[in-house]
Design an enzyme around this catalytic site. Structure first.
Site, PDB file in Angstrom:
ATOM      1  CG  HIS A   1       0.210   6.059  -0.756  1.00 29.48           C
ATOM      2  ND1 HIS A   1      -0.858   6.783  -1.224  1.00 29.48           N
ATOM      3  CD2 HIS A   1      -0.259   5.388   0.337  1.00 29.48           C
ATOM      4  CE1 HIS A   1      -1.914   6.574  -0.453  1.00 29.48           C
ATOM      5  NE2 HIS A   1      -1.577   5.728   0.493  1.00 29.48           N
TER       6      HIS A   1
ATOM      7  CD  GLU B   1      -5.061   6.338   2.083  1.00 23.65           C
ATOM      8  OE1 GLU B   1      -4.826   5.173   2.447  1.00 23.65           O
ATOM      9  OE2 GLU B   1      -4.187   7.215   1.983  1.00 23.65           O
TER      10      GLU B   1
ATOM     11  CG  HIS C   1      -1.695   1.193   1.490  1.00 19.57           C
ATOM     12  ND1 HIS C   1      -3.039   1.292   1.224  1.00 19.57           N
ATOM     13  CD2 HIS C   1      -1.331   2.390   2.017  1.00 19.57           C
ATOM     14  CE1 HIS C   1      -3.471   2.495   1.567  1.00 19.57           C
ATOM     15  NE2 HIS C   1      -2.451   3.176   2.060  1.00 19.57           N
ATOM     16  CD  GLU C   2       1.821   3.267   3.725  1.00 14.17           C
ATOM     17  OE1 GLU C   2       1.966   4.365   3.144  1.00 14.17           O
ATOM     18  OE2 GLU C   2       0.856   3.027   4.458  1.00 14.17           O
TER      19      GLU C   2
END
Length: 296
Positions: free
Chosen positions: A151, A224, A147-148
């Site tokens: 980003h 997100e 997820h990070e």
């Protein structure tokens, strides 16, 4: 992911300080040749230059401020098997995502959280809390790390800086128009710029910046979902769903990130009513549902 409130706070401070300094130096009045009106074209150009500058200065400082605020311990060389796994997982995900290897860090926090920040896709920072490492299983941690990394790969910070720069431009521009109107119409100052212009401009700038931040928060919420999809791809979908479900179960645990950093984390504070406009993250229920409905 922890970035927006810290980014916005730094940005607002830069813009307000710059405005006060320029006003004291007599720069940025932008009266027309008659001295009775504003040169709107020149004013807009001025606000664009300084608005973008404030945003990108915040972006350039983001990683250093995050390290200092969260007391992140950078892993240069893994010292044990857990650090080795963490380092290798991020290395593999970064390679799969087509970005440079981020710095890897751990920060002390009982609450489960993780964040990524940095001004470049190839010079980012990914950090995870000790609480998450202790309580989450490896599939869940792997998905959160994905997820990070997502980003970073999606260029969220660069996009955020551009959006914030445009917002800054119009905040500065409108604040000066309001200040001029108050100076001329309310205070009836007919020549030059009076003290009412400067006071009103600074006050309007702060109020408009807070209101306009809802645009940035909207973007933060939308990104997100994309980052969750990246977590499912770079890890596993079930791991990402499991991580969000575990985070939901831990919502009773107070968020131990400073408020200025909560926007960067994998989960942020939950608000209701008009406060929801200032939420940096969508509800966990919506994120879980989106992953469950994601096509393979």
């Amino acid at each position: 992911m922890k970035r927006v409130l810290l980014f916005l706070g730094t940005n607002l401070a830069i813009i307000v300080v710059a405005s006060i300094t320029l006003s004291l130096l007599g720069v940025g009045s932008f009266l027309d040749e008659t001295g009775t009106g504003l040169d709107l074209q020149a004013l807009l150009i001025f606000c664009f230059v300084f608005g973008m500058a404030g945003s990108f200065i915040s972006l350039l400082l983001s990683k250093k401020i995050a390290k200092w605020t969260m007391k992140v311990q950078i892993i240069d060389k893994p010292r044990n098997s857990d650090e080795e796994w963490l380092f290798k997982t991020i290395e593999r995900q970064a390679d799969n995502a087509g970005i440079g290897m981020p710095e890897v860090g751990v920060f002390q926090a009982q609450q489960a959280n993780a964040f990524a920040t940095g001004a470049s896709r190839n010079k980012a920072l990914v950090a995870v809390s000790t609480g998450m490492l202790q309580r989450f299983n490896k599939d869940e941690i792997e998905a959160v790390l994905g997820h990070e990394v997502g980003h970073v790969a999606n260029g969220d910070m660069i996009t955020l800086a551009l959006i914030q720069g445009v917002v800054n431009t119009f905040v500065m521009f409108l604040a000066r128009v309001v200040g001029f109107a108050v100076d001329r119409i309310v205070l009836r100052n007919e020549q030059g710029l009076g003290i009412g212009y400067f006071i009103t401009t600074i006050a309007a700038e702060i109020v408009l910046a807070i209101l306009a931040s809802t645009i940035v928060f909207w973007f933060s919420r939308r990104r997100e979902f994309r980052a969750d999809e990246a977590g499912a791809r770079l890890g596993t979908r079930q791991g990402m769903i499991g991580a969000l479900q575990r985070l939901k179960a831990e919502t009773q645990v107070p968020n131990q990130l400073p408020e200025s950093m909560q926007a960067f984390g994998i989960t942020g504070g939950k608000k209701k009513g008009i406060k929801a406009l200032f939420m940096t993250h969508p509800p966990l229920e919506d994120r879980i549902a989106a992953l469950q409905n994601m096509s393979d």
